[in-house]
Design a protein around this motif. Sequence first.
Motif, PDB file in Angstrom:
ATOM      1  N   GLY A  40       0.774  -1.227   0.000  1.00 28.75           N
ATOM      2  CA  GLY A  40       0.000   0.000   0.000  1.00 28.75           C
ATOM      3  C   GLY A  40       0.808   1.280   0.000  1.00 28.75           C
ATOM      4  O   GLY A  40       0.257   2.361   0.168  1.00 28.75           O
ATOM      5  N   ARG A  41       2.092   1.165  -0.162  1.00 30.34           N
ATOM      6  CA  ARG A  41       2.961   2.357  -0.111  1.00 30.34           C
ATOM      7  C   ARG A  41       3.528   2.681  -1.490  1.00 30.34           C
ATOM      8  O   ARG A  41       3.270   2.012  -2.471  1.00 30.34           O
ATOM      9  N   GLY A  42       4.321   3.748  -1.541  1.00 33.94           N
ATOM     10  CA  GLY A  42       4.937   4.141  -2.795  1.00 33.94           C
ATOM     11  C   GLY A  42       6.099   3.237  -3.160  1.00 33.94           C
ATOM     12  O   GLY A  42       6.520   2.382  -2.405  1.00 33.94           O
ATOM     13  N   LEU A  43       6.604   3.447  -4.361  1.00 31.19           N
ATOM     14  CA  LEU A  43       7.716   2.651  -4.865  1.00 31.19           C
ATOM     15  C   LEU A  43       9.039   3.293  -4.469  1.00 31.19           C
ATOM     16  O   LEU A  43       9.198   4.513  -4.571  1.00 31.19           O
ATOM     17  N   VAL A  44       9.954   2.462  -4.050  1.00 33.86           N
ATOM     18  CA  VAL A  44      11.269   2.943  -3.646  1.00 33.86           C
ATOM     19  C   VAL A  44      12.305   2.386  -4.608  1.00 33.86           C
ATOM     20  O   VAL A  44      12.370   1.172  -4.836  1.00 33.86           O
ATOM     21  N   HIS A  45      13.100   3.277  -5.155  1.00 35.06           N
ATOM     22  CA  HIS A  45      14.129   2.857  -6.103  1.00 35.06           C
ATOM     23  C   HIS A  45      15.226   2.088  -5.372  1.00 35.06           C
ATOM     24  O   HIS A  45      15.693   2.511  -4.310  1.00 35.06           O
ATOM     25  N   LEU A  46      15.614   0.940  -5.919  1.00 38.21           N
ATOM     26  CA  LEU A  46      16.674   0.140  -5.311  1.00 38.21           C
ATOM     27  C   LEU A  46      17.986   0.277  -6.072  1.00 38.21           C
ATOM     28  O   LEU A  46      19.030   0.555  -5.489  1.00 38.21           O
ATOM     29  N   ILE A  47      17.933   0.063  -7.362  1.00 37.01           N
ATOM     30  CA  ILE A  47      19.184  -0.009  -8.120  1.00 37.01           C
ATOM     31  C   ILE A  47      18.894   0.179  -9.605  1.00 37.01           C
ATOM     32  O   ILE A  47      17.825  -0.200 -10.091  1.00 37.01           O
ATOM     33  N   LEU A  48      19.818   0.794 -10.289  1.00 33.82           N
ATOM     34  CA  LEU A  48      19.724   1.003 -11.733  1.00 33.82           C
ATOM     35  C   LEU A  48      20.924   0.336 -12.382  1.00 33.82           C
ATOM     36  O   LEU A  48      22.049   0.506 -11.902  1.00 33.82           O
ATOM     37  N   ILE A  49      20.687  -0.422 -13.425  1.00 34.94           N
ATOM     38  CA  ILE A  49      21.792  -1.033 -14.164  1.00 34.94           C
ATOM     39  C   ILE A  49      21.650  -0.623 -15.628  1.00 34.94           C
ATOM     40  O   ILE A  49      20.569  -0.709 -16.217  1.00 34.94           O
ATOM     41  N   ARG A  50      22.741  -0.118 -16.174  1.00 38.01           N
ATOM     42  CA  ARG A  50      22.706   0.371 -17.551  1.00 38.01           C
ATOM     43  C   ARG A  50      22.922  -0.787 -18.518  1.00 38.01           C
ATOM     44  O   ARG A  50      23.463  -1.827 -18.154  1.00 38.01           O
ATOM     45  N   SER A  51      22.551  -0.566 -19.747  1.00 37.59           N
ATOM     46  CA  SER A  51      22.591  -1.646 -20.732  1.00 37.59           C
ATOM     47  C   SER A  51      24.013  -2.134 -21.011  1.00 37.59           C
ATOM     48  O   SER A  51      24.204  -3.255 -21.496  1.00 37.59           O
ATOM     49  N   ASN A  52      25.021  -1.313 -20.696  1.00 33.73           N
ATOM     50  CA  ASN A  52      26.401  -1.750 -20.932  1.00 33.73           C
ATOM     51  C   ASN A  52      27.055  -2.319 -19.660  1.00 33.73           C
ATOM     52  O   ASN A  52      28.249  -2.584 -19.639  1.00 33.73           O
ATOM     53  N   GLU A  53      26.263  -2.499 -18.617  1.00 32.14           N
ATOM     54  CA  GLU A  53      26.768  -3.087 -17.380  1.00 32.14           C
ATOM     55  C   GLU A  53      26.253  -4.519 -17.253  1.00 32.14           C
ATOM     56  O   GLU A  53      25.153  -4.837 -17.714  1.00 32.14           O
ATOM     57  N   ARG A  54      27.016  -5.344 -16.568  1.00 32.20           N
ATOM     58  CA  ARG A  54      26.619  -6.747 -16.411  1.00 32.20           C
ATOM     59  C   ARG A  54      26.196  -7.068 -14.987  1.00 32.20           C
ATOM     60  O   ARG A  54      25.392  -7.955 -14.748  1.00 32.20           O
ATOM     61  N   GLU A  55      26.777  -6.348 -14.047  1.00 32.84           N
ATOM     62  CA  GLU A  55      26.481  -6.630 -12.639  1.00 32.84           C
ATOM     63  C   GLU A  55      26.642  -5.363 -11.827  1.00 32.84           C
ATOM     64  O   GLU A  55      27.492  -4.521 -12.135  1.00 32.84           O
ATOM     65  N   LYS A  56      25.824  -5.250 -10.795  1.00 33.03           N
ATOM     66  CA  LYS A  56      25.920  -4.091  -9.933  1.00 33.03           C
ATOM     67  C   LYS A  56      25.531  -4.503  -8.513  1.00 33.03           C
ATOM     68  O   LYS A  56      24.655  -5.346  -8.319  1.00 33.03           O
ATOM     69  N   HIS A  57      26.186  -3.889  -7.532  1.00 38.55           N
ATOM     70  CA  HIS A  57      25.929  -4.217  -6.141  1.00 38.55           C
ATOM     71  C   HIS A  57      25.509  -2.951  -5.404  1.00 38.55           C
ATOM     72  O   HIS A  57      25.982  -1.858  -5.701  1.00 38.55           O
ATOM     73  N   SER A  58      24.638  -3.155  -4.426  1.00 39.44           N
ATOM     74  CA  SER A  58      24.300  -2.063  -3.515  1.00 39.44           C
ATOM     75  C   SER A  58      23.917  -2.688  -2.189  1.00 39.44           C
ATOM     76  O   SER A  58      22.846  -3.259  -2.038  1.00 39.44           O
ATOM     77  N   GLY A  59      24.820  -2.613  -1.226  1.00 31.04           N
ATOM     78  CA  GLY A  59      24.566  -3.251   0.071  1.00 31.04           C
ATOM     79  C   GLY A  59      24.339  -4.743  -0.092  1.00 31.04           C
ATOM     80  O   GLY A  59      25.170  -5.458  -0.638  1.00 31.04           O
ATOM     81  N   ARG A  60      23.174  -5.221   0.355  1.00 33.48           N
ATOM     82  CA  ARG A  60      22.855  -6.653   0.242  1.00 33.48           C
ATOM     83  C   ARG A  60      22.195  -7.005  -1.085  1.00 33.48           C
ATOM     84  O   ARG A  60      21.739  -8.130  -1.266  1.00 33.48           O
ATOM     85  N   LEU A  61      22.129  -6.061  -1.990  1.00 33.56           N
ATOM     86  CA  LEU A  61      21.498  -6.293  -3.283  1.00 33.56           C
ATOM     87  C   LEU A  61      22.545  -6.521  -4.361  1.00 33.56           C
ATOM     88  O   LEU A  61      23.564  -5.851  -4.401  1.00 33.56           O
ATOM     89  N   ARG A  62      22.253  -7.496  -5.215  1.00 34.43           N
ATOM     90  CA  ARG A  62      23.105  -7.716  -6.383  1.00 34.43           C
ATOM     91  C   ARG A  62      22.198  -7.876  -7.591  1.00 34.43           C
ATOM     92  O   ARG A  62      21.280  -8.682  -7.585  1.00 34.43           O
TER      93      ARG A  62
END
Lengths: 109, 114
Positions: A40-62
Amino acid sequence: SQQGEEDPQALSIQEGENATMNCSYKTSINNLQWYRQNSGRGLVHLILIRSNEREKHSGRLRVTLDTSKKSSSLLITASRAADTASYFCALVTHYKLSFGAGTTVTVRA
Amino acid sequence: EPEVTQTPSHQVTQMGQEVILRCVPISNHLYFYWYRQILGQKVEFLVSFYNNEISEKSEIFDDQFSVERPDGSNFTLKIRSTKLEDSAMYFCASSDAEGSTEAFFGQGTRLTVV
């Protein structure tokens, strides 16, 4: 279709376990974003990965992106009860984000 | 931390009435969006707005809908004659660039048409 399709639709895991969800899409993208929505809440952005990237990390997120397979995955490591939410991938095309139906993750204490 | 604010949080209206949903985007953002989410369904794009005009709109965004940026801070969505099927959560979002950076979402307005 310009939206992603998340898989699985729902996921239930024990606290401390990892959660993996996938997003498949059909169009070309500039980048792909993952968002979380608590009930019931709004959307929170977690991570953005660009088309030329293969992997990205942010804290406990991969996040991974395979443009040849047109798919992305989001991994949450060492899950916590507070990670209980719906997770959406969003395709970015020109002036908008297109969301899939999401994966509902339940983390059991 | 800057945030997108939406008012009201909940609006109940009679079918056929006009409603205006209000949003204050983040102050230095240039791109503004409205999305809606019918209960239990996915988030659907309605419209994007840049440089005081609509950039893109979905087929949901028909003649009953309009958007406006009446001053330097507010961004509004008007539904001219509400229908029962307009009942949904409406989310406003803003970003500082066209899709290349994250979008910041408000907490939403729950619209109930009775």
